[in-house]
Design a protein around this motif. Structure first.
Motif, mmCIF file in Angstrom:
data_model
loop_
_atom_site.group_PDB
_atom_site.id
_atom_site.type_symbol
_atom_site.label_atom_id
_atom_site.label_comp_id
_atom_site.label_asym_id
_atom_site.label_seq_id
_atom_site.Cartn_x
_atom_site.Cartn_y
_atom_site.Cartn_z
ATOM 1 N N ILE A 1 -14.393 16.752 13.335
ATOM 2 C CA ILE A 1 -14.237 18.205 13.453
ATOM 3 C C ILE A 1 -15.514 18.862 12.934
ATOM 4 O O ILE A 1 -15.882 18.694 11.778
ATOM 5 N N ASP A 2 -16.195 19.595 13.814
ATOM 6 C CA ASP A 2 -17.391 20.345 13.422
ATOM 7 C C ASP A 2 -16.957 21.797 13.243
ATOM 8 O O ASP A 2 -16.844 22.551 14.206
ATOM 9 N N LEU A 3 -16.654 22.156 12.001
ATOM 10 C CA LEU A 3 -16.131 23.479 11.684
ATOM 11 C C LEU A 3 -17.257 24.501 11.694
ATOM 12 O O LEU A 3 -18.173 24.438 10.879
ATOM 13 N N GLY A 4 -17.191 25.426 12.650
ATOM 14 C CA GLY A 4 -18.230 26.439 12.779
ATOM 15 C C GLY A 4 -17.695 27.828 12.516
ATOM 16 O O GLY A 4 -16.496 28.082 12.611
ATOM 17 N N THR A 5 -18.584 28.736 12.190
ATOM 18 C CA THR A 5 -18.197 30.111 11.906
ATOM 19 C C THR A 5 -17.519 30.752 13.110
ATOM 20 O O THR A 5 -16.509 31.439 12.958
ATOM 21 N N ASN A 6 -18.042 30.515 14.311
ATOM 22 C CA ASN A 6 -17.473 31.114 15.516
ATOM 23 C C ASN A 6 -16.674 30.133 16.361
ATOM 24 O O ASN A 6 -15.677 30.517 16.955
ATOM 25 N N THR A 7 -17.136 28.894 16.446
ATOM 26 C CA THR A 7 -16.493 27.892 17.292
ATOM 27 C C THR A 7 -16.396 26.577 16.541
ATOM 28 O O THR A 7 -17.325 26.183 15.848
ATOM 29 N N ARG B 1 -10.515 35.467 10.144
ATOM 30 C CA ARG B 1 -11.569 34.477 10.409
ATOM 31 C C ARG B 1 -11.706 33.576 9.192
ATOM 32 O O ARG B 1 -12.035 34.049 8.108
ATOM 33 N N PRO B 2 -11.470 32.278 9.377
ATOM 34 C CA PRO B 2 -11.583 31.343 8.250
ATOM 35 C C PRO B 2 -12.985 31.297 7.627
ATOM 36 O O PRO B 2 -13.121 31.140 6.432
ATOM 37 N N LEU B 3 -14.024 31.455 8.458
ATOM 38 C CA LEU B 3 -15.393 31.408 7.962
ATOM 39 C C LEU B 3 -16.117 32.704 8.305
ATOM 40 O O LEU B 3 -15.843 33.319 9.338
ATOM 41 N N ALA B 4 -17.038 33.078 7.444
ATOM 42 C CA ALA B 4 -17.912 34.221 7.699
ATOM 43 C C ALA B 4 -19.296 33.862 7.186
ATOM 44 O O ALA B 4 -19.446 33.378 6.063
ATOM 45 N N GLU B 5 -20.294 34.044 8.028
ATOM 46 C CA GLU B 5 -21.684 33.753 7.667
ATOM 47 C C GLU B 5 -21.857 32.344 7.121
ATOM 48 O O GLU B 5 -22.605 32.102 6.176
ATOM 49 N N GLY B 6 -21.135 31.397 7.698
ATOM 50 C CA GLY B 6 -21.304 29.994 7.342
ATOM 51 C C GLY B 6 -20.584 29.539 6.087
ATOM 52 O O GLY B 6 -20.771 28.416 5.651
#
Length: 181
Positions: free
Chosen positions: A54-60, A118-123
């Protein structure tokens, strides 16, 4: 690395163990001895388990994996890193009040009726609860074909993630994946 052309040099990659005692990874080996033991490692895989990257990204978020380590039974997909929850003051009839939160495209499509998180913001992890909801939904999607099989995950996180965020991510994964790294 799933980010085409953006992989850091091998010397910059630092493995981080996030937890999950059952992950089965006793150590992380360098790429130098990776190929020499491939057949032995594949023989040790649980044939009734799902292995996911799993590559968890800020947007995708990008996912890839295999069922039982079988190279013929693989999956690969991407999903927007977004969670949509039904608000407590939701208009009756739009959604069932006990419906699970939506993630990805489903949450985007119904965003007019949901509280978007959003789980992530700005990385960095900005919402630990939303991250847990997101991982739980991903686990369910990965596990649809074999719901009784354990899911072991290797999770890639943004480079700017702090140690505190890594620990928070481990907390979010605990109890969702049978093992994670």
């Amino acid at each position: 690395c799933l980010a085409v052309g953006r992989c850091p040099p091998k010397s910059a990659v630092r493995p981080v163990h996030l937890g999950g005692a059952a992950c089965g990874a006793e150590s992380i080996r360098s790429n130098h001895d990776k190929t020499s033991n491939t057949k032995q490692k594949m023989a040790k895989l649980n044939n009734d388990a799902i292995y996911a990257g799993i590559d968890l990204g800020t947007n995708t978020t990008f996912l890839t994996g295999s069922e039982g380590g079988n190279p013929d039974e693989t999956f690969e997909f991407s999903i927007p890193t977004i969670v949509g929850e039904i608000p407590s003051d939701s208009i009756l009839g739009v959604f069932d009040s006990d419906r699970e939160p939506l993630i990805g495209e489903d949450a985007i499509r119904e965003s007019d009726y949901l509280d978007i998180r959003r789980p992530l913001a700005e990385g960095v992890i900005s919402d630990i609860e939303a991250t847990g909801i997101f991982f739980s939904a991903i686990h369910s999607r990965i596990n649809e074909v074999h719901p009784d099989w354990p899911v072991y995950a290797v999770i890639g996180i943004p480079a700017g993630t702090t140690e505190r965020d890594r620990l928070a991510l481990g907390d979010a994964c605990r109890g969702i994946f049978e093992g994670f790294l």
